[in-house]
Design a protein around this motif. Structure first.
Motif, PDB file in Angstrom:
ATOM      1  N   MET A   1       0.952  -1.369  -0.169  1.00 27.27           N
ATOM      2  CA  MET A   1      -0.093   0.107   0.007  1.00 27.27           C
ATOM      3  C   MET A   1       0.995   1.313   0.114  1.00 27.27           C
ATOM      4  SD  MET A   1      -2.843  -1.542   2.642  1.00 27.27           S
ATOM      5  CE  MET A   1      -3.300   0.107   3.466  1.00 27.27           C
ATOM      6  N   LYS A   2       2.024   1.224   0.857  1.00 24.44           N
ATOM      7  CA  LYS A   2       3.050   2.331   0.752  1.00 24.44           C
ATOM      8  C   LYS A   2       3.485   2.602  -0.516  1.00 24.44           C
ATOM      9  CE  LYS A   2       4.154   2.499   5.585  1.00 24.44           C
ATOM     10  NZ  LYS A   2       5.116   2.126   6.859  1.00 24.44           N
ATOM     11  N   ASN A   3       3.985   1.369  -1.102  1.00 25.32           N
ATOM     12  CA  ASN A   3       4.753   1.670  -2.466  1.00 25.32           C
ATOM     13  C   ASN A   3       3.856   2.139  -3.388  1.00 25.32           C
ATOM     14  OD1 ASN A   3       7.197   0.635  -1.513  1.00 25.32           O
ATOM     15  ND2 ASN A   3       6.708  -1.408  -2.309  1.00 25.32           N
ATOM     16  N   THR A   4       2.413   1.907  -3.447  1.00 26.55           N
ATOM     17  CA  THR A   4       1.371   2.264  -4.255  1.00 26.55           C
ATOM     18  C   THR A   4       1.128   3.649  -4.242  1.00 26.55           C
ATOM     19  OG1 THR A   4       0.677   0.331  -4.176  1.00 26.55           O
ATOM     20  CG2 THR A   4      -0.905   1.623  -5.448  1.00 26.55           C
ATOM     21  N   ILE A   5       1.106   4.106  -2.786  1.00 22.39           N
ATOM     22  CA  ILE A   5       0.334   5.415  -2.580  1.00 22.39           C
ATOM     23  C   ILE A   5       1.468   6.529  -2.214  1.00 22.39           C
ATOM     24  CG2 ILE A   5       0.147   5.673  -0.159  1.00 22.39           C
ATOM     25  CD1 ILE A   5      -2.840   5.879  -0.822  1.00 22.39           C
ATOM     26  N   LYS A   6       2.719   6.095  -2.429  1.00 28.30           N
ATOM     27  CA  LYS A   6       3.907   6.976  -2.147  1.00 28.30           C
ATOM     28  C   LYS A   6       3.816   8.223  -2.714  1.00 28.30           C
ATOM     29  CE  LYS A   6       8.889   6.489  -1.778  1.00 28.30           C
ATOM     30  NZ  LYS A   6       9.851   5.448  -1.944  1.00 28.30           N
ATOM     31  N   GLY A   7       3.948   9.214  -1.765  1.00 30.29           N
ATOM     32  CA  GLY A   7       3.937  10.699  -2.207  1.00 30.29           C
ATOM     33  C   GLY A   7       2.601  11.568  -2.100  1.00 30.29           C
ATOM     34  N   GLU A   8       1.479  10.666  -2.096  1.00 28.89           N
ATOM     35  CA  GLU A   8       0.157  11.175  -2.219  1.00 28.89           C
ATOM     36  C   GLU A   8      -0.716  10.806  -1.062  1.00 28.89           C
ATOM     37  OE1 GLU A   8      -0.975  11.234  -7.116  1.00 28.89           O
ATOM     38  OE2 GLU A   8      -0.615   9.263  -6.335  1.00 28.89           O
TER      39      GLU A   8
ATOM     40  N   PHE B   1      -3.081   3.435   8.618  1.00 27.75           N
ATOM     41  CA  PHE B   1      -1.839   2.666   8.878  1.00 27.75           C
ATOM     42  C   PHE B   1      -0.615   3.216   8.360  1.00 27.75           C
ATOM     43  CE2 PHE B   1      -5.940  -0.001   8.257  1.00 27.75           C
ATOM     44  CZ  PHE B   1      -5.822  -0.713   9.232  1.00 27.75           C
ATOM     45  N   GLU B   2       0.153   3.793   9.371  1.00 31.09           N
ATOM     46  CA  GLU B   2       1.542   4.313   9.153  1.00 31.09           C
ATOM     47  C   GLU B   2       1.184   5.408   8.034  1.00 31.09           C
ATOM     48  OE1 GLU B   2       4.643   1.377   8.877  1.00 31.09           O
ATOM     49  OE2 GLU B   2       3.678   0.423  10.611  1.00 31.09           O
ATOM     50  N   GLY B   3       0.141   6.257   8.259  1.00 30.95           N
ATOM     51  CA  GLY B   3       0.290   7.280   7.056  1.00 30.95           C
ATOM     52  C   GLY B   3      -0.863   6.943   5.848  1.00 30.95           C
ATOM     53  N   VAL B   4      -1.081   5.567   5.738  1.00 26.15           N
ATOM     54  CA  VAL B   4      -1.982   5.325   4.657  1.00 26.15           C
ATOM     55  C   VAL B   4      -3.204   5.161   5.168  1.00 26.15           C
ATOM     56  CG1 VAL B   4      -2.231   3.560   2.871  1.00 26.15           C
ATOM     57  CG2 VAL B   4       0.036   3.982   3.280  1.00 26.15           C
TER      58      VAL B   4
ATOM     59  N   CYS C   1      -6.118   7.843  -0.982  1.00 26.56           N
ATOM     60  CA  CYS C   1      -6.469   6.772   0.091  1.00 26.56           C
ATOM     61  C   CYS C   1      -6.743   5.382  -0.540  1.00 26.56           C
ATOM     62  CB  CYS C   1      -7.597   7.036   0.957  1.00 26.56           C
ATOM     63  SG  CYS C   1      -9.380   7.108   0.038  1.00 26.56           S
ATOM     64  N   LEU C   2      -6.995   4.361   0.355  1.00 26.26           N
ATOM     65  CA  LEU C   2      -7.354   3.033  -0.194  1.00 26.26           C
ATOM     66  C   LEU C   2      -8.702   2.933   0.162  1.00 26.26           C
ATOM     67  CD1 LEU C   2      -6.810   0.227  -1.640  1.00 26.26           C
ATOM     68  CD2 LEU C   2      -6.055  -0.616   0.761  1.00 26.26           C
TER      69      LEU C   2
END
Lengths: 128, 298
Positions: free
Chosen positions: A34-41, A79-82, A46-47
């Motif tokens: 999730m972190k990789n996918t949403i990185k920087g945004e 979850f840790e920013g996501v 959100c998911l």
């Protein structure tokens, strides 16, 4: 004008009333993905995890990375920013799910384990 | 308006018991299409189609009639299944979809006029008030008519608001149309292979009730599709619905034939009815309590 509406003729609307407080868990591998996918945004995106009717078993999972929805009908977990959004309408169906990610060539990707499901389709996308 | 013409008719009318659900919103067709066995993705205005809602084991939960009327989907189902069907429809709306579900029970009804031929029914309702085309509703003042495709007889369904029923029935009674009792209606539906709640509520698979034509295995997943597809590819349906006649007194229920196989009598009026029997049974079935049934395909 049709027979089903207009002219002072209105029918009672049936709405979903079963709303629960949602608590979900995310495995380390799912969080990493999730972190990789949403990185920087993380702030703007959100998911959204949701359910809809259909599939072999009654309901289908749906997961989307998208801009934060403006509706106040979502419950949000961080979850840790996501941020993971679940709509109130799906709360009873999705409460307690575990999000996992399998990094394999066959059958890989996000996987949902749902304690509310009495059965699930072989492909993992449908539950009931 | 219906014109008074003649009171010399054998036509009868029957008010059907059904649950009424109305679905509206731009995503209503795609939402309902995910749940049912047939494909309504291209349903046109005033079109009518039959479908099924099944559970994950492929068994029938509800038999529904879907009509697209003025951009709303009218869903008529079995009264006893209404709760389950509505729960499924309401709980499965995607958060991003525009779908509104309304309960039409007690507000709308279906009156069925049936007789020997369609011309006779047209005389009663007015030549222009019934579509010659089967399965397409026709709007007539404060009601809609639908010409139903039957094997032997003719039938027109009237969709009407409940507060207009009295006025409507008064008019057709003046034309000589009589209210049908339950037995007469059952004789009509058994003769024409129309299934009812008695057949649908027994947990049968669509193929067992000869309903394959309203199961679309190419449309994608719907609840029960896996089971239906497996049955179709392996051709292993073990029982099927048949029309029967007998000279003996027989009641609805489960019996055993002299071959030891189960026979489920689902409808019966004066020795004629519908039964679900093993595909291995011959057309003459002897039950172990000395009753013989002569069966034929629907």
């Amino acid at each position: 004008m049709g027979i089903l509406g207009g002219g002072g003729f209105s029918l009672p609307v049936i709405t979903q009333t079963d709303v629960v407080d949602v608590k979900i868990t995310v495995t380390d591998s799912a969080l990493k993905q999730m972190k990789n996918t949403i990185k920087g945004e993380e702030d703007s995106h959100c998911l959204v995890v949701s359910a809809q009717s259909g599939g072999c078993s009654g309901y289908l999972y749906d997961m989307k990375i998208m801009e934060n929805p403006e509706s106040d009908q979502f419950q949000i977990q961080d979850f840790e920013g996501v941020k993971v959004y679940i709509h109130n309408n799906d709360s009873a169906l999705l409460n307690g799910i575990e999000l996992d990610f399998k990094d394999t060539l066959m059958g890989g990707g996000f996987n949902i384990t749902n304690p509310n499901a009495s059965r699930a389709c072989g492909c993992g996308q449908s539950f009931g | 308006m219906i014109k008074l013409q003649s009171n010399n008719t054998n036509c009868k009318y029957y008010i059907q018991k059904c649950s009424v659900t109305v679905v509206e919103g731009k995503d209503s067709v795609s939402h309902i299409n995910r749940i049912i066995t047939s494909n309504i993705s291209n349903i046109s205005d005033l079109e009518y189609c039959e479908s099924l809602i099944c559970d994950a084991n492929g068994k029938i939960i509800d038999a529904i009639e879907i009509s697209n009327i003025s951009e709303q989907l009218l869903i008529l189902g079995i009264p006893r299944s209404a709760g389950k069907t509505r729960e499924l429809i309401v709980s499965g709306i995607h958060w991003n979809e525009e779908v509104k579900i309304m309960n039409g029970d007690g507000a709308l009804s279906i009156i069925t006029i049936f007789g020997d031929n369609i011309e006779e029914i047209k005389k009663i309702l007015g030549e222009d008030n019934v579509n010659q085309k089967i399965g397409i509703w026709k709007e007539v003042n404060n009601y809609y008519t639908l010409n139903i495709d039957l094997k032997l007889d003719a039938q027109v369904n009237i969709l009407i608001q409940n507060n207009s029923i009295e006025e409507f029935t008064k008019t057709i009674i003046l034309q000589g149309v009589k209210l049908s009792d339950k037995d007469t209606w059952d004789i009509h539906r058994i003769r024409n292979g129309i299934l009812s709640e008695q057949e649908y509520n027994q947990g049968f698979l669509p193929a067992e009730l000869a309903l394959d034509k309203i199961v679309d295995l190419k449309k994608g997943c719907y609840p029960g599709q896996e089971i239906h597809a497996r049955l179709e590819s392996r051709g292993k349906v073990s029982k099927k619905i048949m029309r029967y006649s007998t000279d003996s007194q027989i009641d609805i229920g489960t019996y055993k034939s002299d071959t030891g196989r189960k026979i489920r009598i689902t409808s019966n009026v004066n020795g004629k009815g519908l039964a679900v029997v093993s595909v291995k049974e011959k057309n003459l079935i002897n039950l172990d309590d000395k009753i013989s049934l002569i069966t034929e395909e629907l």
